[in-house]
Design a protein around this motif. Structure first.
Motif, PDB file in Angstrom:
ATOM      1  N   ARG A  62       0.860  -1.191   0.000  1.00 32.45           N
ATOM      2  CA  ARG A  62       0.000   0.000   0.000  1.00 32.45           C
ATOM      3  C   ARG A  62       0.891   1.233   0.000  1.00 32.45           C
ATOM      4  N   ARG A  77       3.589   5.594  -5.984  1.00 33.51           N
ATOM      5  CA  ARG A  77       4.069   4.296  -5.502  1.00 33.51           C
ATOM      6  C   ARG A  77       5.522   4.353  -5.028  1.00 33.51           C
ATOM      7  N   THR A  91       3.145   2.258   3.136  1.00 34.22           N
ATOM      8  CA  THR A  91       2.461   2.440   4.416  1.00 34.22           C
ATOM      9  C   THR A  91       2.321   1.137   5.200  1.00 34.22           C
ATOM     10  N   ASN A  92       2.701  -0.005   4.608  1.00 29.62           N
ATOM     11  CA  ASN A  92       2.435  -1.283   5.267  1.00 29.62           C
ATOM     12  C   ASN A  92       3.608  -2.269   5.260  1.00 29.62           C
TER      13      ASN A  92
END
Length: 191
Positions: free
Chosen positions: A91, A97, A101-102
């Motif tokens: 994510r 890109r 975030t993960n």
């Protein structure tokens, strides 16, 4: 001596500037911190870590990213980990890109100027990432790895080893990480 005015940026201002910058900077609570270059040993350790993890994750739903991939935590602080692994769909903050975030696993290789920061306030920032399950701190000058694992109750368990025959089990990504191998000395190789 005159002092220059201190300029604070919003997260959006930082990100816009960072995308045009010729060098990397991290961002914490409005302040921008330039990152210095890494030593040969640092780069070789990072390369060995990426190669070892990539080989094991090739046929799985995980991706290994080098230090040019930015990570942002929920407080909108931005970092460039030495190695980042995401399992499942990555994510990002937007369609560019370039800011994850993960992350599932983050690895930092210590430099002379970063041990306290990487172990302390930077790790505190990383712990705010709900997706983060494991954090490795790898010494550059001696075989020593600190392996932090998030427990089911949210606490973090630290296991430390300096045994070159040790093989770390990275449960969150299903990988084995030997501190050294007879033919390649991972991650402590200068080859």
């Amino acid at each position: 001596m005159s002092s220059l005015p201190h300029i604070r940026l919003t997260p959006d201002e930082y990100l816009a500037a960072e995308r045009w910058a010729t060098h990397k900077s991290e961002y914490i609570a409005g302040e921008v911190f330039a990152m210095s270059g890494a030593s040969e040993a640092h780069n070789l350790i990072v390369a060995n870590l990426i190669a070892t993890l990539h080989q094991q994750l090739r046929q799985r739903d995980c991706r290994v990213y080098p230090s040019d991939m930015r990570v942002v935590n929920p407080e909108k602080n931005f970092f460039y980990p030495d190695v980042t692994v995401v399992c499942g769909a990555p994510r990002f903050t937007d369609d560019r890109r370039d800011t994850l975030t993960n992350p599932t696993l983050i690895i930092e290789v210590l430099s002379d100027s970063t041990p306290d920061y990487d172990r302390g306030s930077k790790f505190a920032q990383y712990r705010r990432l709900a997706s983060l399950q494991e954090y490795l701190v790898v010494a550059q000058t001696a075989p020593c790895v600190e392996h932090h694992t998030r427990q089911a109750d949210g606490r973090w368990l630290l296991q430390e080893t300096s045994d070159l025959t040790a093989v770390l089990t990275l449960t969150s990504i299903g990988c084995q990480l030997p501190l050294a191998e007879p033919d390649s000395s991972l991650p402590y190789s200068t080859r």
